[in-house]
Design an enzyme around this catalytic site. Structure first.
Site, PDB file in Angstrom:
ATOM      1  N   ASP A 113      55.879  32.327  64.369  1.00 24.70           N
ATOM      2  CA  ASP A 113      56.412  32.789  65.654  1.00 24.70           C
ATOM      3  C   ASP A 113      57.494  31.854  66.181  1.00 24.70           C
ATOM      4  OD1 ASP A 113      54.325  34.483  65.204  1.00 24.70           O
ATOM      5  OD2 ASP A 113      53.076  33.740  66.837  1.00 24.70           O
ATOM      6  N   SER A 130      51.045  40.994  74.451  1.00 21.78           N
ATOM      7  CA  SER A 130      51.392  42.082  73.546  1.00 21.78           C
ATOM      8  C   SER A 130      51.453  41.640  72.093  1.00 21.78           C
ATOM      9  CB  SER A 130      52.744  42.669  73.951  1.00 21.78           C
ATOM     10  OG  SER A 130      53.721  41.648  73.896  1.00 21.78           O
ATOM     11  N   SER A 141      55.177  35.684  73.317  1.00 20.87           N
ATOM     12  CA  SER A 141      55.714  35.114  74.550  1.00 20.87           C
ATOM     13  C   SER A 141      55.456  33.598  74.576  1.00 20.87           C
ATOM     14  CB  SER A 141      55.091  35.789  75.767  1.00 20.87           C
ATOM     15  OG  SER A 141      53.689  35.743  75.703  1.00 20.87           O
ATOM     16  N   SER A 142      54.336  33.138  74.050  1.00 21.53           N
ATOM     17  CA  SER A 142      54.101  31.685  74.096  1.00 21.53           C
ATOM     18  C   SER A 142      55.056  30.931  73.181  1.00 21.53           C
ATOM     19  CB  SER A 142      52.643  31.325  73.807  1.00 21.53           C
ATOM     20  OG  SER A 142      52.120  32.083  72.765  1.00 21.53           O
ATOM     21  N   LEU A 158      53.831  39.736  70.967  1.00 21.16           N
ATOM     22  CA  LEU A 158      55.238  39.621  70.579  1.00 21.16           C
ATOM     23  C   LEU A 158      55.745  38.202  70.842  1.00 21.16           C
ATOM     24  CD1 LEU A 158      56.536  43.076  71.920  1.00 21.16           C
ATOM     25  CD2 LEU A 158      55.831  42.501  69.592  1.00 21.16           C
TER      26      LEU A 158
END
Ligand code: GLA
Length: 387
Positions: free
Chosen positions: A174, A125, A129-130, A127
């Site tokens: 991120d 998505s 996750s990784s 957002l």
């Protein structure tokens, strides 16, 4: 979630004696896109969704990984004696990359680990996750092996491992947002020197709505890496005429003065986005401080146009979501968020318009694209922690 990962751990390994559970969040970026590898500013915030990990040390040097999101893979095994990326290792390349990066900094694990994971960030998505998986892994290693690292180090190690173990040349946004998240605050980060400031984001009368296009085009990583090299090349060209370290050092006026040094139209557009987006981000944060949500929204909209036209990282599905959002009364601003080529948009929507927003944008998306969009009214959460 804590109970769910613990339960799974018990099922797989017989008991949960001495197992700890940890969490690290995903993020949404409000503005400042594709500026983080150009020495510019970003303005992300951590979410309350993220990655949960149950972990326990082993007596030997084995590593075992189980993801409740990928049950079909079963337990994936690895070893501390073989920390190299492998296609068949699938998602475990992320935690392994972090272990490898710690070892490269002299922080070697003296025994293996059993890990059970569950992530509630929708897959693909955009957002992060990784990044949340990298940060939670670093957090686990610090806690269980006593490694002396700060949360900013966890962000740097996560990015380093993603760049050098997983082959994605991402910036630091991120991992930083995940590692340094703070409830109800966005992070105004200058990626040139990692100085940062928290900006309270209790939006009076409005909400942050993330819309998932549910598309992720292939070649995302290669297109991303390509943008990054285009910017690097443009920077080199500009450096022949002006003394700068990154595109983020330029104002719009300086860029316009020197743009002719860049010898390709495509690279001019890429660099223009990086320069203007950075300035927009600085202005957006100032607008927020002045309680000027309207200007903040306008800058978000301009960010989208620039990412679509100059940076070329949007796609039809995302453009439809944003265009339809702009039509809805009570939408303060809407744009693509994250790396691009699918994923999510982020919108600031007045409280009273949130329902209409979901109905109208959802219906138009279905009609124009033939797909279903998902909507999340998100809350800004804290950084990583032991639960
Ligand atoms: C991805 C990368 C980040 C950042 C964004 C675009 O999420 O991981 O480092 O470059 O794209 O702003």
């Amino acid at each position: 979630m804590k109970e769910a990962v613990l339960k799974k751990f018990g099922e797989l390994y017989g008991d949960t004696q001495g197992v700890n559970v940890y969490f690290a969040p995903g993020r949404v970026n409000l503005i400042g896109e594709h500026t983080d590898y150009n020495g510019g500013h970003v303005f992300p915030c951590a979410l309350t969704i993220g990655t949960y990990v149950a972990a326990r040390k082993r007596a030997d040097r084995k590593l075992t990984f189980y993801s409740m999101n990928f049950d079909r893979l079963g337990v994936v095994e690895g070893s501390l004696d073989d920390l190299t990326p492998a296609k068949e290792a699938e998602w475990t390349n992320y935690p392994k990359g972090v272990m490898w990066a710690f070892a490269g900094r002299g922080m070697e694990m003296d025994c293996g680990l059993d890990i059970v994971l569950y992530g509630n960030i929708p897959n693909g998505s955009g957002l992060s996750s990784s990044a949340s998986l990298e940060v939670v892994t670093g957090y686990v290693l610090r806690d269980l092996y006593g490694f002396d690292v700060t949360n900013v180090d966890l962000a740097k190690i996560g990015q380093y491992s993603e760049n050098n173990f997983n082959g994605m040349n991402c910036g630091i946004m991120d991992q930083f947002a995940s590692a340094m998240g703070k409830k109800d605050n966005a992070i105004f980060l200058d990626t040139a020197d990692l100085s940062y400031e928290y900006a309270p984001l209790v939006l009076d009368g409005a909400k942050i709505v993330v819309t998932n296009s549910n598309v992720k085009h292939s070649l995302v990583n290669s297109a991303y890496n390509e943008r990054r090299s285009e910017c690097e090349k443009a920077l080199e060209e500009l450096q022949t005429v002006v003394d700068i370290k990154g595109l983020g050092d330029l104002t719009e006026e300086q860029f316009e003065m020197h743009r002719e040094a860049i010898k390709s139209e495509v690279r001019v557009k890429r660099a223009k986005h990086a320069v203007y987006e950075n300035q927009r981000t600085i202005r957006a944060v100032a607008a927020l401080k002045n309680n000027d949500l309207k200007l903040f929204g306008e800058l978000m909209n301009a960010s989208h146009v620039s990412l679509r036209d100059d940076y070329a990282v949007s796609c039809e599905e995302i453009d439809v979501l944003v265009e339809e959002a702009w039509k809805v009364d009570g939408v303060i601003g809407s744009r693509i968020t994250g790396g691009g080529f699918g994923g999510c948009t982020v919108s600031i929507v007045r409280d009273e318009a949130v329902d209409a927003f979901q109905e109208k944008v959802g219906a138009a998306y279905k009609e124009r694209v033939g797909r279903t969009a998902d909507f999340y009214v998100v809350e800004i959460g804290d950084g990583p922690r032991k639960l």
